[in-house]
Motif scaffolding. Structure first.
Motif, PDB file in Angstrom:
ATOM      1  N   ALA A 113      -0.268  94.938  28.653  1.00  0.00           N
ATOM      2  CA  ALA A 113      -0.891  94.317  29.829  1.00  0.00           C
ATOM      3  C   ALA A 113      -1.896  95.239  30.508  1.00  0.00           C
ATOM      4  N   ASP A 114      -1.936  96.501  30.098  1.00  0.00           N
ATOM      5  CA  ASP A 114      -2.880  97.464  30.669  1.00  0.00           C
ATOM      6  C   ASP A 114      -4.194  97.524  29.887  1.00  0.00           C
ATOM      7  N   ILE A 115      -4.291  96.774  28.826  1.00  0.00           N
ATOM      8  CA  ILE A 115      -5.478  96.784  27.974  1.00  0.00           C
ATOM      9  C   ILE A 115      -6.606  96.006  28.651  1.00  0.00           C
ATOM     10  N   ALA A 116      -7.822  96.502  28.517  1.00  0.00           N
ATOM     11  CA  ALA A 116      -8.991  95.808  29.078  1.00  0.00           C
ATOM     12  C   ALA A 116      -9.065  94.392  28.519  1.00  0.00           C
ATOM     13  N   ASN A 117      -9.425  93.439  29.364  1.00  0.00           N
ATOM     14  CA  ASN A 117      -9.537  92.023  28.993  1.00  0.00           C
ATOM     15  C   ASN A 117      -8.217  91.393  28.559  1.00  0.00           C
ATOM     16  N   TYR A 118      -7.112  92.016  28.923  1.00  0.00           N
ATOM     17  CA  TYR A 118      -5.776  91.515  28.540  1.00  0.00           C
ATOM     18  C   TYR A 118      -5.617  90.020  28.828  1.00  0.00           C
TER      19      TYR A 118
END
Length: 183
Positions: free
Chosen positions: A102-107
């Motif tokens: 959930a911390d990934i860009a564009n999640y």
């Protein structure tokens, strides 16, 4: 290391005499990491597995009637795991917040692109604007661009301002205050 989920444990928790007929299951905070038995529950509609040690979503593919899936605070780091949920056409609510993925860009946009039927993601309604933005995403490119392993934290040196009481070296005396370089 977590626990292995068993049919016996599920029957005990639900007090159901028909394992395959179970529709709602709450296994919040049970230290689970192996949930493979979940795929034997074809009538499951609502499932809470938050606060466990789950790292894969592959076992949910055997739950075609699943409408709500709560997986907050687990160990799902690979966002491509969401692909295992794409066959769940009735899934409307998904909660992956507080997982590493959930911390990934564009999640949010990536998940909405893979699961366009969602009405709520992480306790937030999916908007028409998000659906439009998600439709523009090339999933293959986004997933291929993700790092295989989480990045190592970057450690920076900093200057620590302290009083005369600090006698550590190397330091610089600035008229009654010392600046100490800490690594």
């Amino acid at each position: 290391m977590g626990k292995h989920l068993t049919q016996e444990f599920i029957i005990q928790r639900t007090k159901s005499d028909k394992f395959e007929a179970i529709k709602n299951l709450n296994l919040w905070g049970n230290d689970l990491d192996d949930i493979s038995v979940i795929n034997l529950l074809p009538n499951l509609e609502v499932l809470s597995l938050s606060v466990n040690h789950i790292s894969s979503l592959k076992d949910f593919a055997g739950c075609p009637k699943l409408t709500e899936l709560y997986l907050r605070k687990n160990s799902i780091s690979d966002l491509s795991e969401v692909q295992h949920l794409m066959s769940l056409k009735q899934l409307r609510v998904l909660w992956l917040w507080e997982n590493p993925c959930a911390d990934i860009a564009n999640y949010r946009l990536i998940v909405i692109r893979m699961l366009p039927q969602l009405t709520k993601l992480d306790n937030t309604a999916v908007t028409n604007e998000e659906r439009e933005a998600a439709s523009q995403i090339n999933i293959e490119n986004e997933l291929n661009a993700l790092p295989a392993e989480p990045a190592e934290p970057v450690i920076h040196s900093c200057l620590l301002y302290t009083s005369d009481a600090a006698d550590d070296t190397p330091c610089v005396d600035l008229g009654g205050r010392r600046i100490i370089k800490k690594n």
